[in-house]
Design a protein around this motif. Sequence first.
Motif, mmCIF file in Angstrom:
data_model
loop_
_atom_site.group_PDB
_atom_site.id
_atom_site.type_symbol
_atom_site.label_atom_id
_atom_site.label_comp_id
_atom_site.label_asym_id
_atom_site.label_seq_id
_atom_site.Cartn_x
_atom_site.Cartn_y
_atom_site.Cartn_z
ATOM 1 N N VAL A 722 61.135 49.103 59.099
ATOM 2 C CA VAL A 722 60.167 49.792 58.492
ATOM 3 C C VAL A 722 60.008 49.959 56.829
ATOM 4 O O VAL A 722 58.894 49.684 56.233
ATOM 5 N N ASP A 726 56.834 48.688 54.859
ATOM 6 C CA ASP A 726 56.037 49.437 54.227
ATOM 7 C C ASP A 726 55.670 49.012 52.746
ATOM 8 O O ASP A 726 54.612 49.051 52.088
ATOM 9 N N ASP A 779 54.662 50.566 65.213
ATOM 10 C CA ASP A 779 53.481 50.610 65.217
ATOM 11 C C ASP A 779 52.929 51.006 63.622
ATOM 12 O O ASP A 779 53.388 52.013 63.098
ATOM 13 N N ASN A 780 52.729 49.909 62.738
ATOM 14 C CA ASN A 780 52.701 50.014 61.350
ATOM 15 C C ASN A 780 51.222 49.485 60.883
ATOM 16 O O ASN A 780 51.302 48.149 60.580
ATOM 17 N N TYR A 783 50.761 47.435 57.551
ATOM 18 C CA TYR A 783 51.578 46.130 57.705
ATOM 19 C C TYR A 783 51.086 44.995 58.640
ATOM 20 O O TYR A 783 51.252 43.930 58.367
#
Length: 920
Positions: A722, A726, A779-780, A783
């Motif tokens: 992550v 990010d 869940d991003n 990105y």
Amino acid sequence: MDPFNRRDFLRTAALAGAVAPMAAQAAQAAPKAPANVDAEGVRWLDGAPPAAHEGQTFGLPWPRGVQKAKATFAITGAGGEAVPVQTWPLAYWPDGSLKWTGHAIPADAGRAETLKIVAGKPAAPAAAVSVRESADAVEIISGEQSWIIPRKGADIIARASVAGRETVRNVRLVALTQDKPDFDSGPVAETRFEGQIDSLVVEQKGPVRAVVKLEGKHRGAGREWLPFTLRLYVYAGGRSLRIMHSFVFDGDENRDFIRGLGLVGQAPMTDPLYDRHVRFAGEGDGVWGEGIRPLTGLRRDPGKAWRDAQVAGQKTPAIEGMAPTVSKRLDLIPAWGDFTLSQPNSDGFSIRKRTKPGHGWIDAITSGRAAGLGYIGGASGGVAFAMTDFWKRCPTRLDIRGAHTEAAEFTVWLWSPDAPAMDLRFYHDGMGMNDHPAEREGLEITYEDYEKNWGRPLGIARTNEITLWALPTTPSRADFAAMAGRLRETPRLVAAPARLKAAQVFGDWSLVDRSTPTRRALEDQNDGLLSFYMLDVEQHRWYGFWNHGDVMHTYDSDRHVWRYDIGGFAWANSELSPDLWLWLSFVRSGRADVFRLAEAMTRHTGEVDVCHIGPYRGLGTRHGVQHWADSSKQPRVSNAAYRRYYYYLTADERVGDLMHALVDSDESLTRVDIGRKLPGAQPSRPPGVVDMGFGTSWSAFAAAWLTEWERTGDKHWRDRIVAGMDTIAAMKQQWFAGGTDFDLKTGRFLGKGETVSVSHLNAVFGAVEVHSELFQLIDNPRYRDAWLDYCQFYNASDAEFRAKTGAPAKGRNLKEGHSRLTAYAAFHRKDPALAQRAWREYFSGDAGLGVGAIATKRRVDGPAVIEPMEEIPRISTNASSQWGLATIQNLALIGDVLEEARANLPAPGKRGQDLGKDTF
């Protein structure tokens, strides 16, 4: 000879909107598994249950949320009969539910067409395998068999017995070396080393399967080296102990020439010499078997009962009944104590024997490809010993020594002492390339990335499988032939393709579907290419200790050979992801031959092509003339994305170790600047900060972190992924920046990513497949949009690319392979125009292969070649792999609009017709 060229592509570009309604429908739902397939089932790889097996281990996926972490499982056969099973977790979904489980069943159990695995209480085996631990040793007990494994020392197995009778003892590892290669002049100093165990860990204690892990080094002449890892497996009801033998080369290739590498043990001999037997398996059902003191072919006949018993390997009748013309002269019949089966190459083996040391060898027979199975013992028991892929891993050898004494010695040679000593030296002297400008010139002509001392074999590894059977009697010839058959094609349970699809694992793929003409043509070409590589493994003899499992990079149609001797065009070393192509082709089809090709590649590329120790630890070696010799060391080759399939399908612990070892391999980038040969000075960076590309490096590391997170549930590895997501998403150019500085401690990218730097390699080393799986789990949104933008605009027109990035469209290539990125964006953005564009890109032929390539296969014979062969003149593994991956993923994502998209392309005309009747 692709029937769809660029002009076709340009003429049809304006037709993209003609089938928009169908494209929108395709973008709303992923392909589903057929409803009539039992999604709970596993099946036998070769389609039918085997007559026998020595125990099975397999992996099984579960849809998210279906099984709790501590669930237990039961297995039933087709008739509802309970099958004993041992289960353990392999991976978890983010909600903590089981994603993959490993299962083991006893020897000869589960011989039904399919097996069903459900949550429930497992059945226990009739005779469980158990482990007894003491301060000095571990004993594995299975029925009447006992295997005693010391915790320290030279013995891997101190002794093994059946029903209280010792049949095996003093099993050890041995390595023979010399300080010069065979063909250099001058005296040669030889040294013998024996393996010494430093640690022992019991990994599983039964009731179905016991697993013991040993680690150590070879020691001799005041030196210790060649670190090894062994895993010993025993199954309930089985007769054998399976040994997975892995070692790492940590020597000096200029003075450490391995002459022999093997496993040696003893078999106590108590039967009369005429009741002792030797067996070797040949080709097919062929068995070579003789008595130590033969009773056949003599001038005097001992009697049919004695001759028949010896030939069958059974105890002969009492000697008092034997014809006295023989019985009183038995001591005058030579006793043959030493036997050797040598497989120096992939096409021939020989068997020789002699009475004892100091006397001449007698040639017995020569033949083709031995199964790698031998036996020494008597009517009251003995030991069978084998090496899997024996002739494929040549030069190999099986030895029996002292069969006429109280203890025969057997050896399984992974590298035969008959062969020239292993020579791992670099293959040229540098040819004056002493600085980066000169090295870049070399790269321009031979495609080899050369730099002095970077092409050493330090840290390469190899894993081989050895099996020992402690047997109460000499096996019959039929039983022995059946054992050999199971070595050639090991029985294996695997999850059915429909089950894999239903569990939504391994990213974007669909089951094989030939329901429309174009689908059929694409599936046929994919199958044809897979079969062609299998053919070329055989035609070009891609066998040998270090070579088996790899394929070549690019073909040379002038010489009618692959470019085995041309720099970076030789061994493929996972370049452009043939591993992924093979595994996705298997999971959607279930083809046994594809599984075995992919299995051999996984064993090879994860071991031989990777540096496991030393300054490049955890990095793989780019494609080249020798697997380790190219100076470019990159994570794109050691990539865990290439190993995940085999690990989860088989629960193989060794491959699990290899992936675990990669979780901190980004640290090696502090010593390896991947872009070190680029023009201009490289910027200095603070300690702990490295240059890292998003696709070929970070995505490869992310595959290792993803796998570690799944296997352990440790969110540290999720957070590391992550952090990268990010910081990429926060950059101005996001994925189009290509890469920037990376903080090893935090997992964050540090640069602003303001400059566009696009490479055609970024997405072709597992990045697409890894992201398909990551977005299932993380869940991003920001990105995810950055990745979808890259997918959408990589293949966009020059004007669209400039409008998106503000930069000219440079560095783009492999349009056909990258069509699957466009398809991914089309599917997830529900964009019918993108779906049409993806198919146009796919049919452009820009990968150098294209639909119809398989139809260009031709026969070459006569003096142009060493022997008649088939060839595809334009074949390359880069093109084959990317074409295959694009085919598989496009069919899965936008396959519902394939026929409509195809209909809007111009007819191929005569050019296409020339490619054969099966080409549309």
